[in-house]
Design a protein around this motif. Structure first.
Motif, PDB file in Angstrom:
ATOM      1  N   VAL A   1       0.830  -1.195   0.000  1.00 18.25           N
ATOM      2  CA  VAL A   1       0.000   0.000   0.000  1.00 18.25           C
ATOM      3  C   VAL A   1       0.874   1.259   0.000  1.00 18.25           C
ATOM      4  O   VAL A   1       0.522   2.271  -0.612  1.00 18.25           O
ATOM      5  CB  VAL A   1      -0.948   0.002   1.216  1.00 18.25           C
ATOM      6  N   GLU A   2       2.023   1.212   0.695  1.00 21.79           N
ATOM      7  CA  GLU A   2       2.906   2.381   0.738  1.00 21.79           C
ATOM      8  C   GLU A   2       3.311   2.825  -0.676  1.00 21.79           C
ATOM      9  O   GLU A   2       3.291   4.020  -0.987  1.00 21.79           O
ATOM     10  CB  GLU A   2       4.175   2.065   1.539  1.00 21.79           C
TER      11      GLU A   2
ATOM     12  N   THR B   1      -6.463   3.535   3.496  1.00 22.56           N
ATOM     13  CA  THR B   1      -6.059   2.145   3.756  1.00 22.56           C
ATOM     14  C   THR B   1      -4.786   2.097   4.584  1.00 22.56           C
ATOM     15  O   THR B   1      -4.671   1.318   5.546  1.00 22.56           O
ATOM     16  CB  THR B   1      -5.846   1.399   2.430  1.00 22.56           C
ATOM     17  N   LEU B   2      -3.823   2.921   4.231  1.00 23.02           N
ATOM     18  CA  LEU B   2      -2.578   2.982   4.983  1.00 23.02           C
ATOM     19  C   LEU B   2      -2.833   3.424   6.421  1.00 23.02           C
ATOM     20  O   LEU B   2      -2.244   2.883   7.365  1.00 23.02           O
ATOM     21  CB  LEU B   2      -1.621   3.942   4.280  1.00 23.02           C
TER      22      LEU B   2
ATOM     23  N   VAL C   1       7.769  10.857   2.906  1.00 24.12           N
ATOM     24  CA  VAL C   1       8.058  10.528   4.295  1.00 24.12           C
ATOM     25  C   VAL C   1       7.050   9.498   4.817  1.00 24.12           C
ATOM     26  O   VAL C   1       7.426   8.512   5.461  1.00 24.12           O
ATOM     27  CB  VAL C   1       8.015  11.793   5.173  1.00 24.12           C
ATOM     28  N   ALA C   2       5.764   9.731   4.521  1.00 23.24           N
ATOM     29  CA  ALA C   2       4.711   8.860   5.053  1.00 23.24           C
ATOM     30  C   ALA C   2       4.813   7.440   4.523  1.00 23.24           C
ATOM     31  O   ALA C   2       4.545   6.471   5.241  1.00 23.24           O
ATOM     32  CB  ALA C   2       3.341   9.437   4.709  1.00 23.24           C
ATOM     33  N   ALA C   3       5.218   7.290   3.259  1.00 24.88           N
ATOM     34  CA  ALA C   3       5.278   5.955   2.663  1.00 24.88           C
ATOM     35  C   ALA C   3       6.337   5.085   3.320  1.00 24.88           C
ATOM     36  O   ALA C   3       6.240   3.862   3.335  1.00 24.88           O
ATOM     37  CB  ALA C   3       5.552   6.050   1.161  1.00 24.88           C
TER      38      ALA C   3
ATOM     39  N   ARG D   1       5.385  -2.007   7.658  1.00 25.57           N
ATOM     40  CA  ARG D   1       4.992  -2.379   6.292  1.00 25.57           C
ATOM     41  C   ARG D   1       3.694  -3.166   6.356  1.00 25.57           C
ATOM     42  O   ARG D   1       3.509  -4.011   7.214  1.00 25.57           O
ATOM     43  CB  ARG D   1       6.094  -3.221   5.653  1.00 25.57           C
ATOM     44  N   VAL D   2       2.784  -2.846   5.419  1.00 26.11           N
ATOM     45  CA  VAL D   2       1.475  -3.471   5.475  1.00 26.11           C
ATOM     46  C   VAL D   2       1.352  -4.539   4.413  1.00 26.11           C
ATOM     47  O   VAL D   2       2.189  -4.678   3.524  1.00 26.11           O
ATOM     48  CB  VAL D   2       0.354  -2.415   5.297  1.00 26.11           C
TER      49      VAL D   2
END
Length: 417
Positions: free
Chosen positions: A282-283, A333-334, A395-397, A402-403
């Motif tokens: 998702v990232e 989703t993240l 930065v957020a990714a 980790r999903v």
């Protein structure tokens, strides 16, 4: 049998879940007023008091109150359950709307309008509660949860596309208070229908079960919320600049139709994105979605400066809108994966608060640029906001854990996952 199941429409599979259709109908009725309240309040106050400045100040006060109260309300929903909290919170918000209506109708002092509209801040995050139900029902099935989140984003766009139009129509065709009155009735009716569906409601976590860190302190959540703030600035600036551009073209009344094209593009993209099964984490998908938003937001700027008028601008907005739904779907989703267990509604409400704050900031900056420059030049603001969102997404990714990725063999059907 497996082949016939896997070939079915993924949205049809969602609503094969018992109770899913019932809570969705109620939630859509409750969500429609979210696009009506502010427009209704502005029209009602401006028509009766003759001041857009007062109308804007009242709605800004309500937005500020919502930013403070909404996460607290969401925390109570997670702790005690949707029905136990959402119904009384909705009642308080509806009374605030009716108090505003009566204060405007009977010429009460100006300060009463601020107090009444601030009371509507207890309105529960109906979209967040619906997403929480899907997350509960589809736990362990990321493929169908992706479809559900895509549907929810499309529903958001639809409500914010139809809500302002309905509000303006009611206030203009009937009486200035009609939009606020109908919105309050729809909100109460929809929340009652939604919360009556107890079989799909996520379990209340209680004081101990809703423990864990605040979503604000969870790894990777803070930069995501800043990203939602920047994305909200895209929406807010685009709205103000488009109204100014239409006014400069001599067609201010057409601004709503042009803006509806952007929402329509996002709605269509959201539904299509729910059918497609993107691979990878998702990232990565979130980062790619935000990256696509930057060049697409350049299209309205190019259209406005080309001299093509509102028709060309409308087409550009339709295409630009197609970038926002995948960004919002993957971002939500993240956020769901990074929010601590038992705090999901609170986490998603913080995201909505970030969006609202961004909309307010984007509107202010967009209006400032238009006043000191030109309406066409104002489209640099949403481009800049999209670029800021991309910088934050980088930065957020990488933040948080980790999903899950989508499984290679897609499992559909009632026993999927």
């Amino acid at each position: 049998m497996p082949s016939s199941t896997s070939s079915r429409n993924p949205y049809r599979l969602l609503f094969d879940i018992p109770g899913a259709g019932a809570f969705t109908v109620g939630n859509l009725v409750a969500r429609l007023p979210m696009g009506m309240f502010s427009v209704s309040a502005v029209v009602m106050i401006a028509q009766t008091r003759g001041s857009y400045a007062l109308a804007g100040a009242v709605t800004a006060t309500g937005l500020a109150a919502t930013a403070v109260v909404a996460p607290w309300t969401a925390r109570l929903v997670d702790r005690y359950g949707q029905a136990r909290v959402a119904v009384p919170a909705t009642a308080v918000a509806a009374l605030g709307s009716l108090a505003l209506l009566l204060c405007v109708r009977f010429g009460a002092p100006g300060w009463t309008l601020f107090a009444a509209y601030a009371a509507t801040a207890t309105t529960p995050n109906t979209g967040g509660m619906s997403r929480a139900r899907w997350a509960h029902l589809l736990e362990g099935d990321p493929a169908r949860l992706h479809t559900a989140n895509s549907f929810e984003q499309a529903a958001d766009e639809l409500c914010f596309m139809l809500g302002p139009v309905l509000a303006a129509l009611l206030c203009g065709a009937l009486f200035p208070e009609a939009g606020t009155l109908v919105a309050a009735v729809l909100l109460v009716t929809g929340v009652l229908l939604f919360t009556a569906q107890r079989s799909t409601e996520p379990p209340a976590r209680g004081r101990t079960g809703a423990g864990g860190p605040s979503p604000l302190r969870a790894p990777g959540v803070a930069p995501l919320l800043v990203g939602f703030l920047a994305t909200g600035a895209v929406f807010g600036s685009m709205e103000v600049v488009t109204i100014a551009f239409a006014d400069a073209q001599g067609h201010r009344s057409a601004a709503g139709v042009v803006l509806a094209l952007q929402a329509a593009g996002s709605c269509a993209a959201g539904l299509l994105y729910g059918v497609v099964r993107p691979g990878g984490a998702v990232e990565r998908r979130f980062l790619l979605s935000v990256a696509a938003m930057v060049p697409l937001m350049c299209l309205p700027l190019l259209a406005a400066r080309s001299g093509g008028g509102l028709v060309v601008l409308g087409l550009a907005l339709l295409l630009a809108g197609m970038a926002t739904a995948p960004t919002m779907v993957t971002g939500m989703t993240l956020l769901q994966h990074r929010t601590p267990e038992g705090r999901l509604n609170e986490g998603m409400t913080l995201a909505v608060t970030g969006l609202l704050g961004g909309i307010a900031c984007g509107s202010a900056v967009g209006g400032w640029v238009v006043e000191r420059g030109s309406a066409a030049g104002g489209y640099v603001v949403p481009v800049g906001a999209a670029a800021a969102a991309l910088a934050v997404a980088l930065v957020a990714a990488g933040g948080g854990r980790r999903v899950a990725q989508f499984p290679a063999p897609l499992k559909n059907g009632p026993d999927a996952g």
